[in-house]
Design a protein around this motif. Structure first.
Motif, PDB file in Angstrom:
ATOM      1  N   SER A 467       0.847  -1.167   0.000  1.00  0.00           N
ATOM      2  CA  SER A 467       0.000   0.000   0.000  1.00  0.00           C
ATOM      3  C   SER A 467       0.893   1.230   0.000  1.00  0.00           C
ATOM      4  O   SER A 467       1.838   1.325   0.777  1.00  0.00           O
ATOM      5  CB  SER A 467      -0.881  -0.005   1.245  1.00  0.00           C
ATOM      6  N   VAL A 468       0.653   2.126  -0.901  1.00  0.00           N
ATOM      7  CA  VAL A 468       1.471   3.329  -0.993  1.00  0.00           C
ATOM      8  C   VAL A 468       0.549   4.539  -1.017  1.00  0.00           C
ATOM      9  O   VAL A 468       0.801   5.515  -1.700  1.00  0.00           O
ATOM     10  CB  VAL A 468       2.391   3.303  -2.239  1.00  0.00           C
ATOM     11  N   LEU A 478       9.283   2.077  -0.552  1.00  0.00           N
ATOM     12  CA  LEU A 478      10.544   2.254  -1.282  1.00  0.00           C
ATOM     13  C   LEU A 478      11.699   1.636  -0.506  1.00  0.00           C
ATOM     14  O   LEU A 478      12.633   1.101  -1.081  1.00  0.00           O
ATOM     15  CB  LEU A 478      10.829   3.742  -1.523  1.00  0.00           C
ATOM     16  N   GLY A 479      11.611   1.727   0.808  1.00  0.00           N
ATOM     17  CA  GLY A 479      12.648   1.111   1.633  1.00  0.00           C
ATOM     18  C   GLY A 479      13.987   1.806   1.465  1.00  0.00           C
ATOM     19  O   GLY A 479      14.058   3.003   1.142  1.00  0.00           O
ATOM     20  N   THR A 497      15.486   1.489  -9.259  1.00  0.00           N
ATOM     21  CA  THR A 497      15.896   0.100  -9.033  1.00  0.00           C
ATOM     22  C   THR A 497      14.659  -0.800  -8.907  1.00  0.00           C
ATOM     23  O   THR A 497      14.686  -1.949  -9.316  1.00  0.00           O
ATOM     24  CB  THR A 497      16.745  -0.035  -7.758  1.00  0.00           C
ATOM     25  N   LYS A 498      13.578  -0.241  -8.381  1.00  0.00           N
ATOM     26  CA  LYS A 498      12.344  -1.018  -8.235  1.00  0.00           C
ATOM     27  C   LYS A 498      11.730  -1.309  -9.598  1.00  0.00           C
ATOM     28  O   LYS A 498      11.067  -2.316  -9.784  1.00  0.00           O
ATOM     29  CB  LYS A 498      11.327  -0.231  -7.411  1.00  0.00           C
ATOM     30  N   GLU A 506       4.609  -0.774 -11.287  1.00  0.00           N
ATOM     31  CA  GLU A 506       3.421   0.053 -11.145  1.00  0.00           C
ATOM     32  C   GLU A 506       3.352   0.663  -9.741  1.00  0.00           C
ATOM     33  O   GLU A 506       3.024   1.827  -9.571  1.00  0.00           O
ATOM     34  CB  GLU A 506       2.179  -0.818 -11.412  1.00  0.00           C
ATOM     35  N   ILE A 507       3.730  -0.161  -8.753  1.00  0.00           N
ATOM     36  CA  ILE A 507       3.672   0.333  -7.371  1.00  0.00           C
ATOM     37  C   ILE A 507       4.715   1.430  -7.166  1.00  0.00           C
ATOM     38  O   ILE A 507       4.461   2.414  -6.460  1.00  0.00           O
ATOM     39  CB  ILE A 507       3.907  -0.820  -6.380  1.00  0.00           C
ATOM     40  N   ALA A 508       5.864   1.277  -7.814  1.00  0.00           N
ATOM     41  CA  ALA A 508       6.892   2.307  -7.704  1.00  0.00           C
ATOM     42  C   ALA A 508       6.344   3.639  -8.203  1.00  0.00           C
ATOM     43  O   ALA A 508       6.548   4.691  -7.585  1.00  0.00           O
ATOM     44  CB  ALA A 508       8.124   1.904  -8.514  1.00  0.00           C
TER      45      ALA A 508
END
Ligand SMILES: [Zn+2]
Ligand SMILES: [Zn+2]
Length: 1211
Positions: A467-468, A478-479, A497-498, A506-508
């Motif tokens: 979830s973003v 992103l960590g 990098t993601k 897509e989440i990035a």
């Protein structure tokens, strides 16, 4: 209040098993809870504990009636005593706080939580307290233990047969005639005492006294009972003399009205307790001896039922199958942790679990594990349904969490008690996620989710769910330690990098979108739009972070010199687009309005002083004007191909004339760009760099040289009317604002022009000169002059390819840089540049003596210096005169100031011309610009070294005192002697003090260190000889001590010298001040200072110029031009530290002309190009995507498809 509790039946069970005498203060079965399974020892009753057989002391108890519910006025009390250990316990339940006591509809049982602060203990009592966790109940529970009333001594007194025999013997001896006497048995002794007590407790018992010589009494307690007197009296018996003789009377305890408030020392309860204890002892003796127990018929009823009633725990629903199969031992701790018993029915197990969860949520995952385990063991549908439901409600058991930790390779404990933070877990997760396949990644997320749930950590849960939606979630997802302070570009780097994983792509984007929204960040939005970070504008903060490591926007606080170095090292350490972008951003931010601020010069690399020097020429208006209007000053080669006069003391060849003019043209081109650019900096052309450093003979290698230099014969006339205001007139070579690509453009123009010229243009005959194209683009812009170029054509020249030219040019540039490195200081570069410029200029006259060409440039800076020999008889010779481009100081070997340094030059000193004579120099004429060279390189002790001693500069400099003027000669002469002495002393001190071998030590220090070393060596020496390894180093026996004393002598001498030097210096100073006080005609102002920092042949260079008009100092540091604030002017006037750098060349200008001479701001930026307005749509050029069908057929689909699709997206 929080923490686990126990359901009433469990507490009952614990009560029955708990022995307060056999327990540790930290592991009390009744009070404490076992640690979770696997985390410590399970609590059970201790070995050696009494397996109590409690019976109810009914007289002391208030038990719940069978048919009534408690209310707020209700208190129940259960008093029990153990048959085996005679321990008394009182269990009190108080409902004073209750509105709806358990059991009720929601709470089938009390859930008692211990109140650790409300217990207490004394020597004979210990109490524990609990409260029911149900809010409508809150029943208070107190359990108090009391030690037995009868001591071991009492017991021995009554039951020891030896003692009973002695008492019997004594009674017989007391009255031998008495019949029927016999020895009492222990059972009889106990029973008889118990009977007396029983009677005394009965208020209706009338016979309350008996004679002291009662036969049975004396058999038991001795003559007149005296042997047991203390016990009997303690119990309330009284011994008195009555009319009938001595007698004993029974205790007469008062009747107790309220058993709840009874005193612990109450006489009646004491006797009641003793009666029970005596009964208990009688049971014991019966078992031990087989004796008949007269009270056996009274029995010893079990108190368990009364206990359950007191705690409202009776009749709870049981787990039916348990009657057949006992639960495995390893399951018992799970029941205990829930505060439950293994025989609880599923419903009650669930209730126990719910209460525990409610009261101790921190251990939710563990309680869930307990429930899971019990459900699994019982295979109970009810419990398993509940477990599944809780799973679906995001509950995870401790076991699942441990498995999740293992899955993510996270240890359950970190060394040194380091806490496991969410960030730590997230980083471990991200690291694993990076190298995982899709399936494994899914497993990882599940594991993270479980950990997140168990820790109640929203960031972990969000990260696991990918979830973003919120700022925090996006950062967490992103960590890689992404946080709110992280600059946009770093976040983009992580996002990039993601992007490599399709599932994360897509989440990035979503995450960046969330962050972009929160930050209102243009760069992030740009990235989302274009998919690349290259298009975004870096913020100054980000750029500074990237280049300097410190995110700041306060650029005025930044030292441009240091920034320059940081930029250099960023370029070499982290080359790339990102670094360049950061540099551009910073420069843009530091740039001032183009119209009012000088332009910077981008460095070509290792060309030392060139940029500083170019800035100097530009900033000095007199120099700049000559270069911009060089055509006015240059020698017309039509008129004269050979120079009559010398320049710089040498004869000038035609090649030198031409190359000088070519150099001037490159300079002019640069200056024009510096004036017209809208940018904050421009890059000098490669050719200019080459021309500054390479020998003129090599100019022909340069690409631009191929264009021409043939215009020179006519150039003078053509440009005669060019004024500074005209320099912006359009010419073909008008600089491209993008200076970096300019050279390529230029080179390509040059070569095409050359090729074209070869074919169809008329050529000029230039004799030995290389063939050139007909007209430079410069001339094309000036119409009407073409005719003058008519000349017979030259044979076609070899066609040089563009590549060849570029190659040759790069080679030349490299060599120029090599040459540049050989330059010792700015003076050499400066001299060689002015030499070149002057070589191309026409002479305005000639210096009679030196045959030196007099020209417009030379008059600006030439100092005429006289040199007079002062004979020993005091007569002076007619001085010789020499012309210099400035004043050259000696290499400063000690910290000094500009006047002292100048004094050294003009002082009386050994003549250079006449051996053995002394001479002194004076200034005959001063130019408007006085250039003072401070050489820093000296050859000393067999090597070339750089000396960075401070030379304190004066903002205002008066040169009168050095002028050739008989009025001041006497004053000068007076100072010479003093100064000579001062110089000698300084020289001596220098020799004595300054050691080059060790930077931290002076010479005496080095010597004493050496002496100490020698001494230690002689010790080693002796050892070496001792073990027969040789004859040693043969150090003279006195060497060390000699050195030591020499060091001391030197040290003392330095002290003396320093003192003398100081006093002499102040004497001189005051003398000078007096002598020169009124000599303030030739006033000069400090206008420019060249700095160097670093070693010989390398380092960093910059220039400071004083803008007198605006009254500010600016620092020219390659592409950066920055104001030097007032509080930093001392860095110019007294550069002391490595950071300040070393001044190597300083320029003074004549005070009255300073604003005319120094005009560093000369800008006339071109207007920004207007966007093209198309009058109508049809006039617009055809867009790329209308591809000519012919091209498609000719070129083939494959080759045309890709450019077309690119063009389509572009539109
Ligand atoms: Zn017991
Ligand atoms: Zn309750």
């Amino acid at each position: 209040m929080s923490g686990p509790g126990k359901l009433a039946p469990k507490l009952c069970d614990d009560f029955l098993n708990f022995d307060p005498n056999k327990t540790l203060p930290t592991a009390r079965l009744l009070v404490d809870h076992s640690p979770p399974v696997g985390e410590g020892q399970y609590l059970s009753y201790k070995i050696g504990s009494c397996r109590h057989e409690y019976t109810t002391k009914h007289t002391q108890s208030i038990l719940p009636p069978l048919d009534s519910r408690p209310d707020a006025t209700t208190t129940y009390k259960l008093s029990v005593v153990c048959k085996k250990c005679r321990l008394h316990a009182v269990v009190v339940t108080d409902y004073a706080r209750s509105t709806d006591p358990c059991p009720n509809s929601g709470n089938p049982q009390h859930h008692f939580r211990n109140l650790p602060d409300e217990g207490g203990s004394s020597a004979t009592q210990i109490a524990y307290a609990w409260q029911c966790s149900a809010s409508q109940c809150q029943a208070q529970l107190q359990i108090t233990y009391r030690t037995p009333r009868l001591t071991d001594g009492d017991r021995d007194l009554l039951t020891n047969t030896e003692r009973l025999k002695r008492r019997f013997d004594a009674v017989v001896e007391h009255n031998p005639s008495r019949d029927g006497l016999r020895q009492a048995t222990p059972m009889e002794a106990l029973s008889r005492l118990r009977k007396y007590i029983h009677d005394s407790l009965n208020p209706t018992h009338n016979r309350r006294a008996f004679p002291a010589d009662n036969k049975r009494f004396m058999e038991t307690f001795g003559v007149h009972g005296k042997e047991c007197l203390p016990l009997l009296q303690r119990l309330g018996f009284k011994y008195d003399e009555a009319d009938t003789g001595f007698e004993w009377s029974l205790p007469n305890p008062e009747v107790i009205n309220n058993r709840l408030t009874v005193d612990v020392n109450d006489e009646r309860e004491l006797l009641e307790d003793v009666e029970f204890e005596l009964a208990a002892l009688m049971f014991r003796i019966a078992i031990d001896t087989g004796a008949m127990n007269p009270s056996a018929s009274e029995g010893w009823s079990d108190a368990k039922h009364d206990l359950e009633r007191t705690l409202a725990a009776q009749g709870y629903p049981r787990y039916a199958p348990l009657r057949r199969v006992a639960p495995p031992n390893d399951l018992l701790p799970y029941f205990a942790s829930l505060g439950a018993l293994p025989d609880f029915a599923d419903t009650l197990i669930e209730f126990a679990f719910d209460r525990q969860l409610d009261c101790d949520p921190e251990r939710q995952s563990y309680y869930f594990e307990c429930l899971q385990e019990i459900a699994k063991n019982r295979a109970s549908e009810q419990l398993q349904t509940r477990v599944a439901m809780l799973h679906s409600q995001d509950m995870v058991s401790r076991r699942d969490v441990s498995a999740a930790f293992r899955h993510l390779d996270i240890p359950l404990r970190l060394p040194h008690e380091k806490p496991i933070t969410d960030e730590y877990i997230l980083d471990c997760f991200q690291a694993r996620q990076a190298n995982s396949s899709a399936a494994v990644a899914e497993g990882n997320r599940d594991a993270l989710y479980k950990i997140g749930i168990s820790r109640h950590s929203q960031p972990l849960i969000s990260a696991s769910k990918q979830s973003v939606e919120t700022y925090e979630e996006a950062l967490a997802w992103l960590g890689q330690s992404a946080n709110k302070d992280m600059p946009d570009d770093m976040l983009l780097a992580i996002a990039a990098t993601k992007q490599e994983s399709a599932s994360d792509k897509e989440i990035a984007r979503k995450a960046i979108s969330t962050i972009a929204r929160e930050r209102k960040s243009e760069p992030l939005n740009n990235w989302l739009l274009t998919g690349s970070s290259s298009g975004f504008e870096m913020t100054v903060e980000e750029a500074m972070q990237h280049i300097t490591g410190t995110a700041t926007t306060n650029l005025s606080a930044i030292d441009a010199t240091i920034l320059g170095i940081q930029i250099d090292s960023a370029r070499s350490d982290r080359p790339g687009e990102h670094t360049e972008k950061a540099i551009r951003t910073i420069q843009k931010a530091m740039a001032h309005s183009p119209a009012t601020w000088p332009v910077g010069l981008v460095s070509h690399g290792n060309t030392c002083y060139l940029n500083s020097l170019l800035q100097y020429y530009f900033g000095m208006k007199a120099y700049r004007d000559i270069i911009l209007n060089y055509d006015q000053y240059k020698l017309d080669l039509h008129d004269a191909t050979v120079k009559e006069h010398r320049v710089g003391g040498t004869q000038i060849s035609t090649t030198e004339i031409k190359s000088g003019q070519r150099f001037a043209r490159d300079l002019r081109e640069l200056f024009q760009r510096m004036i017209k650019t809208r940018d904050s900096s421009v890059m000098p052309s490669k050719d200019l760099v080459c021309r500054a450093f390479l020998a003129p003979e090599r100019y022909s290698e340069l690409a631009s040289d191929a264009i021409d230099d043939d215009v020179m014969p006519n150039g003078a006339e053509e440009h005669a009317d060019t004024k500074i205001s005209d320099v912006t007139a359009p010419i073909a070579e008008t600089p491209d604002p993008d200076s970096a690509s300019k050279e390529e453009r230029r080179a390509s123009v040059a070569s095409s022009a050359t090729l074209q010229a070869d074919d169809d243009a008329p050529m000029l005959d230039h004799g030995d000169r290389p063939p050139t194209p007909p007209a430079s683009p410069t001339l094309k812009a000036l119409p009407g002059k073409e005719s003058s170029h008519s000349a017979p054509p030259l044979p076609p020249r070899r066609r040089a390819t563009l590549q060849e030219m570029e190659k040759a040019e790069d080679k030349a540039l490299k060599e120029a840089e090599e040459e540049a490195k050989k330059q010792q200081d700015v003076t050499e570069v400066h001299d060689s540049a002015t030499q070149r410029l002057r070589a191309g200029m026409k002479a305005l006259g000639v210096d009679d003596k030196t045959e030196e060409q007099v020209d417009a440039l030379r008059v600006l800076y030439t100092v005429a210096v006289t040199d007079a020999v002062l004979r020993t008889d005091g007569t002076r010779e007619k001085p010789s005169v020499s012309m210099h481009p400035g004043i050259q100081l000696n290499v400063p070997m000690e910290d000094t100031d500009i006047y002292s340094a100048l004094d050294e030059v003009f002082d009386l000193q050994p003549s250079e011309r006449e051996q053995g004579q002394e001479a002194f120099k004076s200034i005959r004429t001063l130019p408007p610009i006085v250039q003072v060279c401070i050489p820093r390189i000296a050859y000393e002790n067999g090597q070339t070294s750089k000396f960075t001693k401070t030379v304190k500069l004066e903002d205002e400099l008066y040169l009168d005192r050095y002028l050739e003027n008989s009025d001041i000669f006497a004053s000068r002469e007076a100072c010479w002697t003093l100064r000579r002495r001062l110089r000698n002393m300084r020289r001596e001190r220098r020799v004595l003090r300054d050691a080059d071998v060790a930077p931290d030590l002076d010479v005496p220090g080095v010597m004493s260190e050496a002496a100490a070393h020698l001494e230690s060596l002689s010790g080693i020496d002796a050892e070496v000889v001792d073990i027969g390894l040789g004859s040693g180093l043969e150090i003279g026996p006195d060497l060390a001590s000699d050195m030591k004393s020499a060091a001391e002598r030197h040290s003392q001498r330095v002290v003396v010298l320093t003192k003398e030097i100081d006093s002499l210096h102040s004497e001189l100073k005051s003398k000078c001040e007096t002598a020169y006080r009124n000599l303030k005609t030739s006033k000069y102002r400090l206008a420019a200072v060249f700095f160097h920092r670093g070693g010989h042949g390398g380092g960093h260079y910059w220039l400071d110029i004083h803008d007198f008009t605006n009254n500010i100092w600016r620092r020219y540091n390659d592409e950066t031009v920055q104001e030097l604030p007032d509080n930093r002017i001392h860095e110019i006037l007294e550069a002391k530290t490595y950071d300040h750098g070393t001044p190597t060349y300083v320029v003074y200008v004549e005070d009255s002309q300073k604003e005319e001479l120094v005009q560093p701001v000369c800008r006339d930026p071109e207007p920004a190009p207007e966007p093209v307005q198309w009058e109508n749509e049809s006039a617009r050029p055809a867009p790329f995507n209308t591809v000519d069908p012919k091209m498609i057929t000719e070129g083939g689909r494959a080759s045309w498809d890709s450019p077309r699709s690119v063009a389509e997206t572009a539109w």
